[in-house]
Motif scaffolding. Sequence first.
Motif, short mmCIF file in Angstrom:
data_model
loop_
_atom_site.label_atom_id
_atom_site.label_comp_id
_atom_site.label_asym_id
_atom_site.label_seq_id
_atom_site.Cartn_x
_atom_site.Cartn_y
_atom_site.Cartn_z
N TRP A 20 44.63 48.20 45.78
CA TRP A 20 44.02 47.66 44.54
C TRP A 20 42.36 48.34 44.19
N ARG A 23 43.07 51.61 42.59
CA ARG A 23 43.79 51.58 41.26
C ARG A 23 43.10 50.83 40.12
N HIS A 24 42.18 49.69 40.65
CA HIS A 24 41.74 48.98 39.71
C HIS A 24 40.21 49.16 39.84
N ARG A 68 41.34 39.19 38.84
CA ARG A 68 41.51 39.83 39.99
C ARG A 68 40.56 39.37 41.16
#
Length: 197
Positions: A20, A23-24, A68
């Motif tokens: 994560w 990617r984020h 998130r």
Amino acid sequence: MTTTTDQTTTVIDADTLKAWFDRHDDVVVIDVRSAAEFESLHIRGSYNVPLQLLSEHTQDVAQRVGRRVVLVCHSGVRAEQARQRLHEVGMDSALVLDGGAPAFAAAGGDVVRGEQRWAMDRQVRMVAGTLVTTGLLAGELVSPKLRMVAGAVGAGLAFSAATNTCAMGAALARMPWNRGAQDPAAHEAIGQLPTLG
């Protein structure tokens, strides 16, 4: 990989969290341990909001952070308590890091290490074990009534498990050796969180 319970994802593993981060850019990691525990080992870029503060200001935290959110402690117990609090105010997307900060470090995640201290759950086990052993020994050598110390500790541990709280842990958190870093004030802890909406 994440784990699901009743159709709702509640747990994330260290490898997934590492992915994560790659990617984020909207991942918010909230570490709910004490400041002293956070100081000894934490995920780089995580925010320290001790469980008691989060419990007292759950709505403020939920309104501040994005979707998130990953909650971290040493083993996952306090992080799960924080997740339940956030769920109660309508934030259903928060996840608990399986195995906590140590699991993330063991998986090769980017962590910050400071002064090393025993984790709170380890301190609780040591004190509880010592009290039980002392109570049993004193009951044999001094007075049978002193065996009640062991019984009281056992009852306390059973109550702790049933209520998912830990009075002994809260008391140990106030001990001098756990005060290397002071827990942040509410406005500091919540104010540091990014507003992602």
